[in-house]
Design an enzyme around this catalytic site. Structure first.
Site, PDB file in Angstrom:
ATOM      1  N   GLY A   1    -109.949  32.437  46.577  1.00 52.61           N
ATOM      2  CA  GLY A   1    -111.262  32.769  46.007  1.00 52.61           C
ATOM      3  C   GLY A   1    -111.308  34.192  45.496  1.00 52.61           C
ATOM      4  O   GLY A   1    -112.333  34.864  45.598  1.00 52.61           O
ATOM      5  N   ALA A   2    -110.203  34.642  44.916  1.00 49.91           N
ATOM      6  CA  ALA A   2    -110.096  36.062  44.532  1.00 49.91           C
ATOM      7  C   ALA A   2    -110.508  36.315  43.090  1.00 49.91           C
ATOM      8  O   ALA A   2    -110.271  37.390  42.550  1.00 49.91           O
ATOM      9  CB  ALA A   2    -108.662  36.557  44.761  1.00 49.91           C
TER      10      ALA A   2
ATOM     11  N   VAL B   1    -109.081  25.024  47.326  1.00 48.34           N
ATOM     12  CA  VAL B   1    -108.501  25.108  48.680  1.00 48.34           C
ATOM     13  C   VAL B   1    -108.947  23.968  49.591  1.00 48.34           C
ATOM     14  O   VAL B   1    -108.355  23.782  50.655  1.00 48.34           O
ATOM     15  CB  VAL B   1    -108.779  26.480  49.371  1.00 48.34           C
TER      16      VAL B   1
ATOM     17  N   ASN C   1    -110.345  33.846  51.878  1.00 42.58           N
ATOM     18  CA  ASN C   1    -111.599  34.479  51.466  1.00 42.58           C
ATOM     19  C   ASN C   1    -112.565  33.518  50.783  1.00 42.58           C
ATOM     20  O   ASN C   1    -113.779  33.728  50.828  1.00 42.58           O
ATOM     21  CB  ASN C   1    -111.268  35.651  50.532  1.00 42.58           C
TER      22      ASN C   1
ATOM     23  N   SER D   1    -118.555  35.096  58.399  1.00 38.14           N
ATOM     24  CA  SER D   1    -119.867  35.678  58.130  1.00 38.14           C
ATOM     25  C   SER D   1    -120.549  35.973  59.451  1.00 38.14           C
ATOM     26  O   SER D   1    -120.319  35.274  60.446  1.00 38.14           O
ATOM     27  CB  SER D   1    -120.708  34.666  57.348  1.00 38.14           C
TER      28      SER D   1
ATOM     29  N   TYR E   1    -123.237  26.174  57.148  1.00 41.34           N
ATOM     30  CA  TYR E   1    -122.376  27.320  56.837  1.00 41.34           C
ATOM     31  C   TYR E   1    -122.086  28.115  58.106  1.00 41.34           C
ATOM     32  O   TYR E   1    -120.933  28.476  58.379  1.00 41.34           O
ATOM     33  CB  TYR E   1    -123.093  28.191  55.809  1.00 41.34           C
TER      34      TYR E   1
ATOM     35  N   LYS F   1    -118.308  28.634  59.614  1.00 47.37           N
ATOM     36  CA  LYS F   1    -117.699  29.962  59.803  1.00 47.37           C
ATOM     37  C   LYS F   1    -117.350  30.181  61.277  1.00 47.37           C
ATOM     38  O   LYS F   1    -116.291  30.759  61.587  1.00 47.37           O
ATOM     39  CB  LYS F   1    -118.645  31.056  59.308  1.00 47.37           C
TER      40      LYS F   1
HETATM   41  N1  LIG Z   1    -121.358  38.048  49.775  1.00 49.15           N
HETATM   42  C1  LIG Z   1    -121.937  37.952  50.974  1.00 49.15           C
HETATM   43  O1  LIG Z   1    -123.076  38.383  51.182  1.00 49.15           O
HETATM   44  C2  LIG Z   1    -121.179  37.343  52.108  1.00 49.15           C
HETATM   45  C3  LIG Z   1    -121.720  37.447  53.399  1.00 49.15           C
HETATM   46  C4  LIG Z   1    -121.019  36.929  54.471  1.00 49.15           C
HETATM   47  C5  LIG Z   1    -119.808  36.315  54.271  1.00 49.15           C
HETATM   48  N2  LIG Z   1    -119.313  36.194  53.000  1.00 49.15           N
HETATM   49  C6  LIG Z   1    -118.036  35.513  52.835  1.00 49.15           C
HETATM   50  O2  LIG Z   1    -117.172  36.377  52.135  1.00 49.15           O
HETATM   51  C7  LIG Z   1    -116.264  35.619  51.337  1.00 49.15           C
HETATM   52  C8  LIG Z   1    -116.309  36.110  49.907  1.00 49.15           C
HETATM   53  O3  LIG Z   1    -117.633  35.985  49.436  1.00 49.15           O
HETATM   54  P1  LIG Z   1    -118.098  36.501  47.985  1.00 49.15           P
HETATM   55  O4  LIG Z   1    -119.577  36.659  48.066  1.00 49.15           O
HETATM   56  O5  LIG Z   1    -117.213  37.592  47.534  1.00 49.15           O
HETATM   57  O6  LIG Z   1    -117.759  35.177  47.142  1.00 49.15           O
HETATM   58  P2  LIG Z   1    -118.232  34.693  45.697  1.00 49.15           P
HETATM   59  O7  LIG Z   1    -119.017  33.451  45.930  1.00 49.15           O
HETATM   60  O8  LIG Z   1    -118.821  35.785  44.874  1.00 49.15           O
HETATM   61  O9  LIG Z   1    -116.818  34.309  45.065  1.00 49.15           O
HETATM   62  C9  LIG Z   1    -116.005  33.366  45.698  1.00 49.15           C
HETATM   63  C10 LIG Z   1    -114.915  32.918  44.772  1.00 49.15           C
HETATM   64  O10 LIG Z   1    -114.233  31.886  45.491  1.00 49.15           O
HETATM   65  C11 LIG Z   1    -114.028  30.803  44.630  1.00 49.15           C
HETATM   66  N3  LIG Z   1    -114.022  29.574  45.431  1.00 49.15           N
HETATM   67  C12 LIG Z   1    -115.067  28.996  46.070  1.00 49.15           C
HETATM   68  N4  LIG Z   1    -114.693  27.855  46.640  1.00 49.15           N
HETATM   69  C13 LIG Z   1    -113.373  27.698  46.361  1.00 49.15           C
HETATM   70  C14 LIG Z   1    -112.438  26.695  46.654  1.00 49.15           C
HETATM   71  N5  LIG Z   1    -112.793  25.584  47.316  1.00 49.15           N
HETATM   72  N6  LIG Z   1    -111.154  26.873  46.241  1.00 49.15           N
HETATM   73  C15 LIG Z   1    -110.790  27.974  45.550  1.00 49.15           C
HETATM   74  N7  LIG Z   1    -111.667  28.947  45.203  1.00 49.15           N
HETATM   75  C16 LIG Z   1    -112.941  28.804  45.608  1.00 49.15           C
HETATM   76  C17 LIG Z   1    -115.176  30.822  43.652  1.00 49.15           C
HETATM   77  O11 LIG Z   1    -114.817  30.175  42.430  1.00 49.15           O
HETATM   78  C18 LIG Z   1    -115.427  32.320  43.484  1.00 49.15           C
HETATM   79  O12 LIG Z   1    -114.741  32.856  42.372  1.00 49.15           O
HETATM   80  C19 LIG Z   1    -116.677  34.169  51.528  1.00 49.15           C
HETATM   81  O13 LIG Z   1    -115.878  33.570  52.510  1.00 49.15           O
HETATM   82  C20 LIG Z   1    -118.108  34.255  52.003  1.00 49.15           C
HETATM   83  O14 LIG Z   1    -118.491  33.122  52.759  1.00 49.15           O
HETATM   84  C21 LIG Z   1    -119.955  36.700  51.932  1.00 49.15           C
END
Ligand SMILES: NC(=O)c1ccc[n+]([C@@H]2O[C@H](COP(=O)([O-])OP(=O)(O)OC[C@H]3O[C@@H](n4cnc5c(N)ncnc54)[C@H](O)[C@@H]3O)[C@@H](O)[C@H]2O)c1
Length: 262
Positions: free
Chosen positions: A16-17, A68, A94, A153, A166, A170
């Protein structure tokens, strides 16, 4: 003294990068002497764009689009990558939030949901972690080196009422990582989680609609701002480095004080 965060040419794969936290991890790894940075995302164009950004830093990168949640696709991705560059030393699970095709803002109260909605959350946040760990660990065990970091999270630690499944996914990923850490420790592999609270990324932009809403949300934070992708990536970089070789089976909150624990 050398750079304690030097990644010593090790190959990394970040899921998810294509944006947000994962993108920043890819860039941080590149800036700290990773070998090849494999940029996974569901969306090929996002993975390619971030791979190009990594290359612009003078590092090597490969875009590896794949969902994934798909066990076979993940196996193929790892087989293809290892044929090109050898094994993956550093795995960052991620990919998360609501999965690739929906927004976390679309979530409904738990009692209005069913198995289809649940599988969206569970697929990326739980099974995605299993799939990638399953593919990465044999090579790590064989070489007796590995770092696995899973982004969870604070929802999985304290429970978020509007994000119940969710939260469960997690927490499940964190429980799995503790067990995996014990199973792979004799291979000199560490496995840890980083628990984030709100971080400014495209994936959660819908949850922060206006200034008044943001002000209310920030009351829950000791440090009155949301996180930035770098706040998360800094901890992930540390856990991926040799500086963290005695740290395993743990969850580290990076959360501006959103939740506190002893
Ligand atoms: N942003 C927040 O506030 C927050 C808070 C707590 C935890 N998180 C966790 O941090 C991590 C990153 O979050 P973010 O906000 O940077 O993410 P985001 O949603 O901005 O980006 C995630 C990326 O992952 C890709 N993705 C999603 N599902 C996928 C899959 N099944 N296979 C391959 N790629 C996939 C998406 O296309 C996207 O480009 C996640 O695990 C999220 O649950 C985020």
């Amino acid at each position: 003294m050398g750079d304690i965060l030097d990644l010593k040419g090790r190959n990394a794969l970040v899921t998810g990068a294509g944006q947000g936290v994962g993108r920043q991890v890819a860039l941080q790894f590149a800036a700290h002497n990773a070998g090849v940075v494999v940029v996974n995302d569901f969306y090929a164009e996002r993975a390619q764009a971030v791979a190009a950004e990594v290359q612009a830093l003078g590092a090597r990168a490969i875009a590896a689009p794949c969902d994934v949640t798909d066990y076979d696709a993940v196996q193929r991705m790892f087989t293809d990558i290892s044929a090109q560059i050898g094994a993956i030393d550093l795995l960052v699970n991620n990919a998360g939030n609501a999965g690739p095709t929906q927004s976390p803002a679309e979530s409904k109260p738990f009692w209005e949901t069913g198995p289809q909605e649940w599988s969206n959350w569970m697929g990326t946040n739980f099974y995605g972690v299993l799939n990638c760990c399953r593919a990465a660990t044999p090579g790590m065990m064989a070489r007796k080196y590995g770092r696995i970091i899973t982004v969870i999270s604070d929802a999985g630690r304290v429970g978020e009422p509007h994000l119940a499944v969710y939260s469960g996914a997690k927490a499940g990923a964190a429980g799995f990582m503790r067990a995996l850490a014990k199973a792979v420790g004799r291979g000199q592999i560490t496995a840890n989680c980083v628990a984030l609270a709100g971080v400014n990324t495209p994936g959660v932009a819908d949850l922060m609609p206006d200034a008044e809403h943001i002000k209310q949300m920030l009351k829950a934070y000791v440090i009155r701002r949301f996180g930035e992708p770098d706040d998360a990536a800094n901890m992930i970089l540390f856990l991926a480095s040799d500086a963290a070789s005695w740290i395993t089976a743990q969850t580290y909150p990076v959360n501006g004080g959103y939740s506190v624990s002893s």
